[in-house]
Design a protein around this motif. Structure first.
Motif, mmCIF file in Angstrom:
data_model
loop_
_atom_site.group_PDB
_atom_site.id
_atom_site.type_symbol
_atom_site.label_atom_id
_atom_site.label_comp_id
_atom_site.label_asym_id
_atom_site.label_seq_id
_atom_site.Cartn_x
_atom_site.Cartn_y
_atom_site.Cartn_z
ATOM 1 N N LEU A 256 -4.092 -68.280 24.425
ATOM 2 C CA LEU A 256 -2.922 -67.883 23.631
ATOM 3 C C LEU A 256 -2.940 -66.385 23.354
ATOM 4 O O LEU A 256 -1.905 -65.711 23.420
ATOM 5 C CB LEU A 256 -2.908 -68.671 22.321
ATOM 6 C CG LEU A 256 -1.694 -68.455 21.410
ATOM 7 C CD1 LEU A 256 -0.396 -68.755 22.148
ATOM 8 C CD2 LEU A 256 -1.798 -69.310 20.158
ATOM 9 N N ARG A 257 -4.113 -65.857 23.070
ATOM 10 C CA ARG A 257 -4.195 -64.413 22.825
ATOM 11 C C ARG A 257 -3.803 -63.623 24.068
ATOM 12 O O ARG A 257 -3.033 -62.652 23.989
ATOM 13 C CB ARG A 257 -5.611 -64.045 22.395
ATOM 14 C CG ARG A 257 -5.786 -62.563 22.100
ATOM 15 C CD ARG A 257 -7.222 -62.211 21.795
ATOM 16 N NE ARG A 257 -7.374 -60.787 21.530
ATOM 17 C CZ ARG A 257 -8.535 -60.185 21.340
ATOM 18 N NH1 ARG A 257 -9.651 -60.895 21.378
ATOM 19 N NH2 ARG A 257 -8.595 -58.886 21.120
ATOM 20 N N LEU A 258 -4.342 -64.029 25.234
ATOM 21 C CA LEU A 258 -3.994 -63.343 26.481
ATOM 22 C C LEU A 258 -2.511 -63.499 26.793
ATOM 23 O O LEU A 258 -1.841 -62.547 27.213
ATOM 24 C CB LEU A 258 -4.853 -63.908 27.615
ATOM 25 C CG LEU A 258 -4.589 -63.353 29.014
ATOM 26 C CD1 LEU A 258 -4.818 -61.843 29.043
ATOM 27 C CD2 LEU A 258 -5.479 -64.045 30.047
ATOM 28 N N PHE A 259 -1.977 -64.695 26.598
ATOM 29 C CA PHE A 259 -0.566 -64.975 26.864
ATOM 30 C C PHE A 259 0.327 -64.082 26.001
ATOM 31 O O PHE A 259 1.278 -63.457 26.487
ATOM 32 C CB PHE A 259 -0.284 -66.449 26.560
ATOM 33 C CG PHE A 259 0.824 -67.040 27.393
ATOM 34 C CD1 PHE A 259 0.539 -67.830 28.488
ATOM 35 C CD2 PHE A 259 2.148 -66.807 27.087
ATOM 36 C CE1 PHE A 259 1.554 -68.384 29.253
ATOM 37 C CE2 PHE A 259 3.165 -67.350 27.832
ATOM 38 C CZ PHE A 259 2.874 -68.145 28.930
ATOM 39 N N LEU A 260 0.033 -64.005 24.716
ATOM 40 C CA LEU A 260 0.847 -63.201 23.802
ATOM 41 C C LEU A 260 0.748 -61.716 24.117
ATOM 42 O O LEU A 260 1.735 -60.973 23.987
ATOM 43 C CB LEU A 260 0.413 -63.461 22.360
ATOM 44 C CG LEU A 260 0.633 -64.873 21.828
ATOM 45 C CD1 LEU A 260 0.048 -65.015 20.429
ATOM 46 C CD2 LEU A 260 2.103 -65.238 21.821
ATOM 47 N N GLN A 261 -0.429 -61.272 24.544
ATOM 48 C CA GLN A 261 -0.584 -59.853 24.857
ATOM 49 C C GLN A 261 0.166 -59.489 26.133
ATOM 50 O O GLN A 261 0.825 -58.446 26.200
ATOM 51 C CB GLN A 261 -2.070 -59.515 25.000
ATOM 52 C CG GLN A 261 -2.333 -58.051 25.308
ATOM 53 C CD GLN A 261 -3.794 -57.684 25.197
ATOM 54 O OE1 GLN A 261 -4.405 -57.850 24.148
ATOM 55 N NE2 GLN A 261 -4.381 -57.192 26.281
ATOM 56 N N LEU A 262 0.073 -60.342 27.153
ATOM 57 C CA LEU A 262 0.779 -60.057 28.400
ATOM 58 C C LEU A 262 2.296 -60.090 28.210
ATOM 59 O O LEU A 262 3.020 -59.323 28.843
ATOM 60 C CB LEU A 262 0.361 -61.060 29.477
ATOM 61 C CG LEU A 262 -1.087 -60.978 29.971
ATOM 62 C CD1 LEU A 262 -1.386 -62.116 30.930
ATOM 63 C CD2 LEU A 262 -1.345 -59.633 30.645
ATOM 64 N N ALA A 263 2.772 -60.971 27.331
ATOM 65 C CA ALA A 263 4.216 -61.123 27.114
ATOM 66 C C ALA A 263 4.706 -60.298 25.939
ATOM 67 O O ALA A 263 5.668 -60.675 25.265
ATOM 68 C CB ALA A 263 4.551 -62.601 26.897
ATOM 69 N N ALA A 264 4.049 -59.160 25.681
ATOM 70 C CA ALA A 264 4.405 -58.345 24.515
ATOM 71 C C ALA A 264 5.852 -57.880 24.557
ATOM 72 O O ALA A 264 6.490 -57.715 23.513
ATOM 73 C CB ALA A 264 3.465 -57.141 24.427
ATOM 74 N N GLU A 265 6.399 -57.669 25.755
ATOM 75 C CA GLU A 265 7.776 -57.196 25.885
ATOM 76 C C GLU A 265 8.769 -58.331 26.096
ATOM 77 O O GLU A 265 9.942 -58.078 26.397
ATOM 78 C CB GLU A 265 7.868 -56.203 27.045
ATOM 79 C CG GLU A 265 7.000 -54.959 26.843
ATOM 80 C CD GLU A 265 7.096 -54.001 28.010
ATOM 81 O OE1 GLU A 265 7.842 -54.324 28.972
ATOM 82 O OE2 GLU A 265 6.445 -52.940 27.969
ATOM 83 N N HIS A 266 8.316 -59.547 25.920
ATOM 84 C CA HIS A 266 9.184 -60.715 26.094
ATOM 85 C C HIS A 266 9.016 -61.636 24.885
ATOM 86 O O HIS A 266 8.273 -62.629 24.956
ATOM 87 C CB HIS A 266 8.831 -61.453 27.390
ATOM 88 C CG HIS A 266 8.918 -60.603 28.617
ATOM 89 N ND1 HIS A 266 10.096 -60.387 29.301
ATOM 90 C CD2 HIS A 266 7.964 -59.877 29.271
ATOM 91 C CE1 HIS A 266 9.873 -59.591 30.331
ATOM 92 N NE2 HIS A 266 8.586 -59.264 30.342
ATOM 93 N N PRO A 267 9.647 -61.333 23.771
ATOM 94 C CA PRO A 267 9.475 -62.141 22.548
ATOM 95 C C PRO A 267 9.795 -63.612 22.739
ATOM 96 O O PRO A 267 9.145 -64.466 22.136
ATOM 97 C CB PRO A 267 10.443 -61.480 21.554
ATOM 98 C CG PRO A 267 10.639 -60.090 22.076
ATOM 99 C CD PRO A 267 10.544 -60.188 23.556
ATOM 100 N N ALA A 268 10.778 -63.922 23.550
ATOM 101 C CA ALA A 268 11.133 -65.329 23.751
ATOM 102 C C ALA A 268 9.986 -66.089 24.416
ATOM 103 O O ALA A 268 9.718 -67.252 24.090
ATOM 104 C CB ALA A 268 12.399 -65.429 24.599
ATOM 105 N N VAL A 269 9.302 -65.432 25.348
ATOM 106 C CA VAL A 269 8.155 -66.063 26.006
ATOM 107 C C VAL A 269 7.018 -66.257 25.005
ATOM 108 O O VAL A 269 6.324 -67.285 25.021
ATOM 109 C CB VAL A 269 7.693 -65.197 27.194
ATOM 110 C CG1 VAL A 269 6.459 -65.806 27.854
ATOM 111 C CG2 VAL A 269 8.809 -65.058 28.211
ATOM 112 N N GLN A 270 6.824 -65.288 24.124
ATOM 113 C CA GLN A 270 5.788 -65.426 23.095
ATOM 114 C C GLN A 270 6.075 -66.616 22.187
ATOM 115 O O GLN A 270 5.171 -67.398 21.868
ATOM 116 C CB GLN A 270 5.714 -64.151 22.265
ATOM 117 C CG GLN A 270 5.115 -62.959 22.984
ATOM 118 C CD GLN A 270 5.039 -61.738 22.102
ATOM 119 O OE1 GLN A 270 5.901 -61.512 21.260
ATOM 120 N NE2 GLN A 270 4.016 -60.927 22.296
#
Length: 712
Positions: A256-270
């Motif tokens: 989850l941490r890696l996912f949220l960091q990679l998708a920093a510019e995609h709030p909907a994905v987060q």
């Protein structure tokens, strides 16, 4: 200290290990070796058996070899002259046909702690890196890190580093993860292992072959990689998607941490990732392990800062269990406050009301504070519960309720009338200092709406000599002056010896009023995920703010400021707490403590270089030195010494602590001529901090100009 008879025991074991008849009996021989290890673990010095134990390593029995290797590693530093015999034996075993023996010998050889050991283990390690057996390669890779630690002053061996990078593609997944660990330790001074695109993709494709702990470790290393394109980003997220449902909490948190960091510019994905991880996180919050449960609660609390409504339907999962420790209960209560909405507010309040009568005083007070925080959104329902708790006439409950009432009237002015009715008659139950302070604050600020306010204050004034808390005395002084300004006829006789002090400090003590335009607080703004994702799956959420109940500390934490006020009854000056609005609290980061003595101030003033000298452009205030001192202390500045008001040149020496910086200042009024540039401000710091300097000057100017206007 060796046991009595230890020498006889060692002699007996030495004779037995040297006896050919025992050596020929494999089982008896192993039992004596067991006795040696048992004696060693019990504290007996059996180092005299080193030679016999080295001979015992010449066996095909794996269990016996393990015991002997353990003995060798323990006593190698005590027998450096005999260690060479052990090393020769271990090097011989490194070439044994059995891979288990090879790996065991290499591992224990790397564990020997003696000078010059690296020259003996380097060649076996390099050979082990190319061994056909995965177990030997695993040990050899970790041996590279051990060898580097033993020779920290030498340069990093580029050959070993390149070899380890190449072994990241080893078919054995454990070897691959061990290479990451070894490279991270060897290259620590250079920032650790480098994760480029080929390595990142290789690690991602091998994730499914790893065990749970290796997966969480690899996912942590992947935080260092940044995809080069949108297509690559979403390919990586697709590979990670399945791990968001992992049943292993460490893997879930790392993913989850890696996912949220990679998708920093995609709030909907987060948001979608947080929704998918909700189930496993809820399971972690109910785990059998208390430590895992607490960690899950802390991370859920982090998520609620950005997605406050995501767990609203699962609020019952955060109800407290009787057998849970207090630190978990406190965290659950905090989460329940965040989960309250129109649909569940009734049930949540009922649950919290049950905690208010818990045998644990801290839990009861925390529950009352939580009801108060919910009351900022649902004031009527919460006021009914809090008023009912006053009827129990229990000291700790009444004190916590009154402190909660104080906060409610500040945040929700519309609840003032009901609070004023409820607090009448509760002064006899309150015995602790925090509760008295809260009640006195209510009587002072809202005494015009409380019929018995003057008479309650009269009781406190009559018993003032027996009051031990200076904070209560100062709060009583403030409340008396405030109520005098509203109901002078009833308060005039009570003030007596306090009247002169109250008149001089009227503006300070009366304080500002709560903004009447404030209505129901509908909630705080959502916090971006990027604000906390860097601390997710770390110890930071677990080491966050203190979970002890807010209202039972020293009043409302958001409205308390340190003031040094002379206690006219005790004849001393002590650091006490006075309840003031949070927007007038003073400079965040400035502090009066630790106290600086006159001698230390003088020594530092002579040692430090000048940070600033500035003509302020206005003369000094004509107020009394005591008024200047009180005003500066409100913004956390301490006046150490000043000249008399009628002397020229006039000087004042001030200090404060701000964000770890000690600030020393001198105010100088050279003359009283109108054409002069006014006061001269000189400042010295330890250590230098430009931002602190600017903040200090701005606040000091504001205080001085305010005093000038007040006396003009």
């Amino acid at each position: 200290m060796p046991y009595f008879g230890s020498e006889e025991t060692v002699k007996e074991l030495k004779r037995a290990l040297s006896n050919p008849n025992i050596q020929s009996d494999r089982l008896r021989y192993r039992n004596y070796i067991f006795r040696v290890i048992r004696s060693m673990t019990q504290g007996l010095d059996v180092s005299a058996l080193f030679m016999e134990m080295v001979k015992a390593s010449a066996t095909v029995d794996i269990v016996q070899k393990k015991l002997v290797y353990l003995y060798m590693c323990t006593y190698a530093s005590l027998k450096p002259d005999l260690v060479l015999l052990a090393i020769n034996t271990l090097r011989k075993d490194c070439a044994d046909p059995n891979p288990m023996v090879r790996g065991l010998a290499l591992r224990n050889m790397c564990n020997l702690r003696m000078p010059g050991i690296t020259e003996y283990i380097q060649q076996p390690i390099m050979t082990g890196l190319r061994d056909k057996a995965p177990y030997v390669r695993r040990v050899a890779v970790l041996g590279c890190a051990k060898m580097q630690r033993l020779q920290t002053l030498t340069e990093i061996d580029a050959t070993i580093v390149n070899e380890l990078y190449g072994m990241l593609r080893d078919p054995d997944p454990v070897v691959m993860v061990n290479c990451l660990r070894a490279l991270e330790e060897i290259l620590q001074a250079e920032g650790g292992v480098v994760i480029n695109k080929p390595i990142a993709h290789h690690l991602l494709n091998r994730l499914k072959d790893l065990d749970s702990w290796a997966q969480s470790e690899v996912l942590t290393f992947l935080l260092r990689y940044r995809p080069r394109s949108e297509d690559e980003l979403f390919d990586i997220l697709s590979l990670l998607d399945g791990f968001l449902q992992s049943g292993h909490t460490p893997v879930l948190a790392a993913t989850l941490r890696l996912f949220l960091q990679l998708a920093a510019e995609h709030p909907a994905v987060q948001v979608d990732a947080l929704v998918r991880a909700r189930g496993p996180l809820l399971n972690a919050c109910g785990a059998q392990s208390r430590e895992l449960r607490f960690a899950g609660l802390c991370h859920v609390q982090k998520i609620l800062k950005s997605q406050p409504g995501q767990y609203g339907a699962h609020y019952k999962r955060f109800f407290c269990s009787y057998s849970e420790p207090s630190y978990i209960k406190f965290r659950k209560i905090e989460i329940l406050v965040e989960l309250v909405n129109d649909e569940n507010v009734g049930l949540v309040l009922e649950e919290l009301r049950g905690y208010c009568t818990d045998v644990s005083l801290e839990l009861a007070q925390a529950a009352i504070a939580a009801i108060g925080r919910i009351g900022r959104m649902y004031s009527e329902k919460c006021l009914d519960i809090l008023t009912g708790l006053l009827g129990l006439k229990q000291e700790h409950i009444t004190s916590a309720v009154v402190q909660t009432f104080r906060d409610l009237t500040w945040h929700c002015p519309q609840s003032t009338v009901l609070v004023c009715r409820a607090v009448e008659g509760c002064e006899e139950t309150i015995q602790d200092a925090e509760g008295k302070q809260a009640l006195l604050w209510l009587l002072g600020v809202h005494g015009g709406k409380i019929n018995s306010a003057p008479y309650v204050l009269e009781g406190y004034i009559n018993g003032l000599k027996s009051e031990m808390s200076s904070a209560v005395k100062v709060e009583l002084l403030t409340a008396a002056v405030q109520l005098f300004l509203v109901r002078p006829a009833e308060m005039q006789d009570m003030l007596g010896r306090l009247l002169q002090y109250c008149i001089e400090t009227r503006r300070v003590i009366q304080g500002p009023e709560s903004d009447p335009s404030m209505g129901v607080i509908i909630g705080r703004p959502e916090e971006p995920v990027s604000n906390w994702v860097s601390t997710f799956n770390t110890l930071t959420p677990l080491c966050g703010r203190v979970t002890s109940p807010e209202p039972t500390t020293s009043g409302c934490t958001n409205h308390t400021t340190q003031n040094v006020v002379a206690d006219p009854l005790a004849g001393t000056s002590e650091e006490t707490e006075v309840y003031t609005p949070e927007d007038k609290q003073g400079v965040i980061g400035m502090s009066l403590g630790p106290t600086l003595l006159h001698e230390d101030f003088e020594r530092l003033w002579l040692e430090l270089k000048l940070s600033l000298r500035e003509n302020l452009g206005f003369p000094g205030p004509r107020s009394s030195p005591e008024t200047l001192q009180a005003a500066l202390q409100l913004v956390k500045m301490q006046t150490l010494a000043f000249s008399r008001a009628d002397t020229l040149p006039w000087k004042a020496y001030i200090y404060t602590h701000c964000s770890g910086t000690l600030v020393l200042a001198e105010l100088l009024q050279p003359t009283a001529e109108p054409e002069s540039d006014g006061m001269v401000l000189s400042i010295k710091q330890k250590p230098e901090d430009r931002q602190v300097l600017q903040e200090f000057v701005a606040v000091l100017k504001t205080v001085l100009q305010t005093l000038i206007k007040g006396t003009s």
